[in-house]
Structure formats: structure tokens, C-alpha cells
Write a protein that holds these residues in place. Structure first.
Motif, PDB file in Angstrom:
ATOM      1  N   GLY A 162       0.843  -1.189   0.000  1.00  0.00           N
ATOM      2  CA  GLY A 162       0.000   0.000   0.000  1.00  0.00           C
ATOM      3  C   GLY A 162       0.871   1.229   0.000  1.00  0.00           C
ATOM      4  O   GLY A 162       2.101   1.150   0.097  1.00  0.00           O
ATOM      5  N   SER A 163       0.226   2.381  -0.098  1.00  0.00           N
ATOM      6  CA  SER A 163       0.947   3.648  -0.161  1.00  0.00           C
ATOM      7  C   SER A 163       1.522   4.031   1.206  1.00  0.00           C
ATOM      8  O   SER A 163       1.165   3.447   2.234  1.00  0.00           O
ATOM      9  N   PHE A 164       2.363   5.053   1.196  1.00  0.00           N
ATOM     10  CA  PHE A 164       2.904   5.600   2.443  1.00  0.00           C
ATOM     11  C   PHE A 164       1.764   6.036   3.356  1.00  0.00           C
ATOM     12  O   PHE A 164       1.760   5.739   4.550  1.00  0.00           O
ATOM     13  N   THR A 165       0.778   6.727   2.797  1.00  0.00           N
ATOM     14  CA  THR A 165      -0.357   7.200   3.588  1.00  0.00           C
ATOM     15  C   THR A 165      -1.116   6.036   4.204  1.00  0.00           C
ATOM     16  O   THR A 165      -1.468   6.072   5.390  1.00  0.00           O
ATOM     17  N   ASP A 166      -1.365   4.988   3.413  1.00  0.00           N
ATOM     18  CA  ASP A 166      -2.050   3.803   3.940  1.00  0.00           C
ATOM     19  C   ASP A 166      -1.228   3.157   5.057  1.00  0.00           C
ATOM     20  O   ASP A 166      -1.779   2.691   6.054  1.00  0.00           O
ATOM     21  N   PHE A 167       0.095   3.144   4.884  1.00  0.00           N
ATOM     22  CA  PHE A 167       0.975   2.581   5.907  1.00  0.00           C
ATOM     23  C   PHE A 167       0.857   3.375   7.208  1.00  0.00           C
ATOM     24  O   PHE A 167       0.726   2.794   8.292  1.00  0.00           O
ATOM     25  N   VAL A 168       0.904   4.701   7.113  1.00  0.00           N
ATOM     26  CA  VAL A 168       0.806   5.542   8.313  1.00  0.00           C
ATOM     27  C   VAL A 168      -0.536   5.324   8.998  1.00  0.00           C
ATOM     28  O   VAL A 168      -0.601   5.183  10.225  1.00  0.00           O
ATOM     29  N   LEU A 169      -1.614   5.278   8.230  1.00  0.00           N
ATOM     30  CA  LEU A 169      -2.939   5.050   8.818  1.00  0.00           C
ATOM     31  C   LEU A 169      -2.993   3.699   9.533  1.00  0.00           C
ATOM     32  O   LEU A 169      -3.537   3.601  10.635  1.00  0.00           O
ATOM     33  N   ALA A 170      -2.431   2.658   8.930  1.00  0.00           N
ATOM     34  CA  ALA A 170      -2.405   1.328   9.564  1.00  0.00           C
ATOM     35  C   ALA A 170      -1.521   1.342  10.809  1.00  0.00           C
ATOM     36  O   ALA A 170      -1.850   0.720  11.824  1.00  0.00           O
ATOM     37  N   PHE A 171      -0.398   2.044  10.753  1.00  0.00           N
ATOM     38  CA  PHE A 171       0.524   2.153  11.888  1.00  0.00           C
ATOM     39  C   PHE A 171      -0.184   2.800  13.071  1.00  0.00           C
ATOM     40  O   PHE A 171      -0.134   2.310  14.203  1.00  0.00           O
TER      41      PHE A 171
END
Length: 193
Positions: A139-148
């Protein structure tokens, strides 16, 4: 796919900054490619800092410049990381298709972009977890941050306390630790530095 607006909703309005496309020129020249657009948009908006007091990210013109950190991590990991491709399938930049460093977290994990597609916005994220096998996030960086952030928010109220110590702590002690943010779920935040 999530975008910068989703992160602004989570962290609040970013500080006033004056980013320039030129900020990224030296980094992208070193990498040999553009970097993912969501990553650059977030860093241009928020700058160098820590997400939820845990995930550290770097802007090219920040107090710890992204390019300096990239070069240090690529050299260090390229020299010392596992060489057996059956055991560890990734190489590090500047090797062709090598992982590109972009941040770390206070748990000891390093985070990289994996340039596995000609379109940087389709790159995956690889996390080296405390020196063990890597974890790939598709997934994108943004998706990664949201999941984190979601992972930090969705922990039990006693997360961070040794289970053996729980029987010796009074409820008021547990509540005090939670109020100070030392245990339990983490509220979304971004702290620039």
C-alpha cells in the motif's frame, strides 16, 4: 487509496511551511527516481518529526536531512545485512531494485520503500523488524501511516506493562500510567523536530 487529507484529519492542520519542489531534487537524484507522491506531500506539509511519538520521518530540509540518513542507512545495511538471498531477498540502494530508507520507529524497526514498480506511487513498504525477517506492506505511504496509527490505537488499556507486574499495581496506578500516556492506546499526533 488514502491521501494527505486523511492524515490532516488524523493529526490536525500542519504547521505553516514553505516547501519547494527543489527540496527533493538532490534526494531524487541520489535515488535515481521520483519518490512516492504521498510521502513527499506529507513531509512537505508536516516536515521532519515523529508520528504518535513512535514513527520518525525525515524531510530533505529538516533538522536531520533525509538524504544524509538515507546514505548512512544504505551504507550500513548494504555492508552488514544478510547476504544470502535465500534468507533475505532484499538488497539496499544503490543496488538495482534496492530498498530505499525513509524512516524508523522507536521499536527498532527500519522502514524502506521497495521500488518494485516503475511508478513510485505503487512501491511497497518493507519493514525490517528488529533484525528479523522483513514485513512487506502492499500500500501507499499514507495507507501505511494510517495502519501504523490504527495499530497503536487498538491496543488493550494495559499495553506496555509487564503482565507479571499487573497483579501488583492498583487500579489508581494503572489509571495514572494511562493518563500520562505511558501505557495503553496512543492518540494520533505529529510532533515536528
Amino acid at each position: 487509496m488514502a491521501g494527505l487529507d486523511d492524515l490532516v484529519q488524523l493529526f490536525g492542520p500542519p504547521p505553516v511551511r514553505n516547501p519547494s519542489a527543489a527540496d527533493w531534487a538532490e534526494v531524487e537524484d541520489y535515488v535515481g527516481s521520483a519518490l512516492p507522491g504521498g510521502f513527499k506531500a506529507f513531509l512537505d506539509a508536516y516536515g521532519t518529526g515523529a508520528i504518535c511519538g513512535e514513527l520518525v520521518v525525515f524531510h530533505p530540509r529538516g533538522s536531520s536531512p533525509l538524504l544524509d540518513r538515507m546514505q548512512k542507512i544504505h551504507e550500513s545495511f548494504g555492508r552488514s545485512w544478510r547476504r544470502d538471498s535465500d534468507e533475505y531477498p532484499f538488497r539496499f540502494h544503490p543496488a538495482a531494485g534496492g530498498l530505499i530508507s525513509w524512516g524508523y520507529d522507536y521499536s527498532g524497526d527500519e522502514h524502506f520503500f521497495w521500488p518494485c514498480d516503475p511508478d513510485p506511487d505503487r512501491w511497497k513498504i518493507v519493514t525490517n523488524i528488529n533484525g528479523t525477517d522483513p514485513e512487506v506492506f502492499d500500500g501507499s505511504f499514507t495507507d501505511f501511516v494510517l495502519a501504523f496509527v490504527k495499530r497503536l490505537r487498538d491496543v488493550d488499556p494495559h499495553h506496555g506493562i509487564d503482565p507479571d507486574a499487573l497483579e501488583f499495581l492498583e487500579l489508581e496506578d494503572l489509571n495514572e500510567l494511562a493518563e500520562r500516556g505511558e501505557v495503553g492506546p496512543v492518540e494520533p499526533s505529529f510532533e515536528p523536530f
